[in-house]
Design a protein around this motif. Structure first.
Motif, mmCIF file in Angstrom:
data_model
loop_
_atom_site.group_PDB
_atom_site.id
_atom_site.type_symbol
_atom_site.label_atom_id
_atom_site.label_comp_id
_atom_site.label_asym_id
_atom_site.label_seq_id
_atom_site.Cartn_x
_atom_site.Cartn_y
_atom_site.Cartn_z
ATOM 1 N N MET A 299 24.281 -20.602 18.894
ATOM 2 C CA MET A 299 25.175 -20.957 19.975
ATOM 3 C C MET A 299 25.179 -19.822 20.980
ATOM 4 N N ALA A 300 25.160 -20.141 22.233
ATOM 5 C CA ALA A 300 25.141 -19.135 23.289
ATOM 6 C C ALA A 300 26.486 -18.425 23.342
ATOM 7 N N GLY A 301 26.468 -17.152 23.736
ATOM 8 C CA GLY A 301 27.685 -16.375 23.800
ATOM 9 C C GLY A 301 28.425 -16.536 25.113
ATOM 10 N N ASN A 302 28.014 -17.447 25.970
ATOM 11 C CA ASN A 302 28.643 -17.635 27.271
ATOM 12 C C ASN A 302 29.773 -18.637 27.172
ATOM 13 N N THR A 303 30.889 -18.326 27.825
ATOM 14 C CA THR A 303 32.038 -19.212 27.854
ATOM 15 C C THR A 303 32.522 -19.318 29.288
ATOM 16 N N VAL A 304 32.779 -20.528 29.753
ATOM 17 C CA VAL A 304 33.326 -20.742 31.088
ATOM 18 C C VAL A 304 34.843 -20.656 30.971
ATOM 19 N N THR A 305 35.456 -19.788 31.767
ATOM 20 C CA THR A 305 36.896 -19.566 31.717
ATOM 21 C C THR A 305 37.603 -20.293 32.850
ATOM 22 N N ARG A 306 38.926 -20.329 32.781
ATOM 23 C CA ARG A 306 39.726 -20.920 33.860
ATOM 24 C C ARG A 306 39.448 -20.197 35.172
ATOM 25 N N ALA A 307 39.345 -18.866 35.093
ATOM 26 C CA ALA A 307 39.088 -18.081 36.303
ATOM 27 C C ALA A 307 37.746 -18.465 36.923
ATOM 28 N N GLN A 308 36.737 -18.687 36.098
ATOM 29 C CA GLN A 308 35.432 -19.093 36.615
ATOM 30 C C GLN A 308 35.484 -20.493 37.211
ATOM 31 N N LEU A 309 36.250 -21.390 36.601
ATOM 32 C CA LEU A 309 36.414 -22.727 37.176
ATOM 33 C C LEU A 309 37.106 -22.631 38.536
ATOM 34 N N GLY A 310 38.144 -21.814 38.616
ATOM 35 C CA GLY A 310 38.830 -21.612 39.890
ATOM 36 C C GLY A 310 37.907 -21.034 40.946
ATOM 37 N N GLU A 311 37.063 -20.090 40.550
ATOM 38 C CA GLU A 311 36.103 -19.487 41.480
ATOM 39 C C GLU A 311 35.085 -20.532 41.951
ATOM 40 N N ALA A 312 34.639 -21.395 41.040
ATOM 41 C CA ALA A 312 33.683 -22.446 41.412
ATOM 42 C C ALA A 312 34.318 -23.412 42.414
ATOM 43 N N VAL A 313 35.588 -23.762 42.210
ATOM 44 C CA VAL A 313 36.292 -24.633 43.156
ATOM 45 C C VAL A 313 36.420 -23.917 44.499
ATOM 46 N N TYR A 314 36.763 -22.651 44.466
ATOM 47 C CA TYR A 314 36.880 -21.850 45.693
ATOM 48 C C TYR A 314 35.567 -21.867 46.479
#
Length: 126
Positions: free
Chosen positions: A1-16
């Protein structure tokens, strides 16, 4: 399993980056969407997101389990569990990404220049 996790902050940044709202408004939008999803699940409703998947809550009845160390029978109380079922579109994207990168892991998409891109970035569609 990859060690990458998408966080709330990253989702907010993507929306931004995609929508152009302020960072605070983008974060608030992500929080509002997640709250609506979780509130619906708490009420026992299913949540279906087109081309992504569906979330639902399933009730599991009481059953008898066994302690693997001692062999003692133990009652497992009734509970509700969260179930996610990926859509065929999402499954296809994951399998295509795995086939294209030689199985190095999901989310390791690259741009034509060979640069790593965000799994949630410009042009991505769930």
């Amino acid at each position: 399993m990859a060690g990458n996790t998408v966080t709330r902050a990253q989702l907010g940044e993507a929306v931004y980056q995609e929508v152009g709202l302020s960072r605070n408004e983008s974060g608030d939008l992500v929080e509002a969407v997640l709250k609506e999803i979780s509130d619906a699940l708490v009420r026992g409703e299913s949540v279906k997101i087109s081309s992504f998947g569906s979330f639902s809550v399933r009730s599991k009845g009481e059953r008898i389990g066994r302690n693997p160390k001692t062999g003692e029978e133990v009652p497992i109380l009734p509970r509700r569990v969260l179930v996610f079922r990926a859509s065929h579109v999402l499954k296809g994207r994951i399998n295509d990404a795995m086939a294209n990168d030689g199985g190095a892991g999901a989310g390791a998409e690259t741009s034509p220049a060979g640069n790593a891109t965000s799994p949630i970035g410009p042009g991505s569609r769930f």
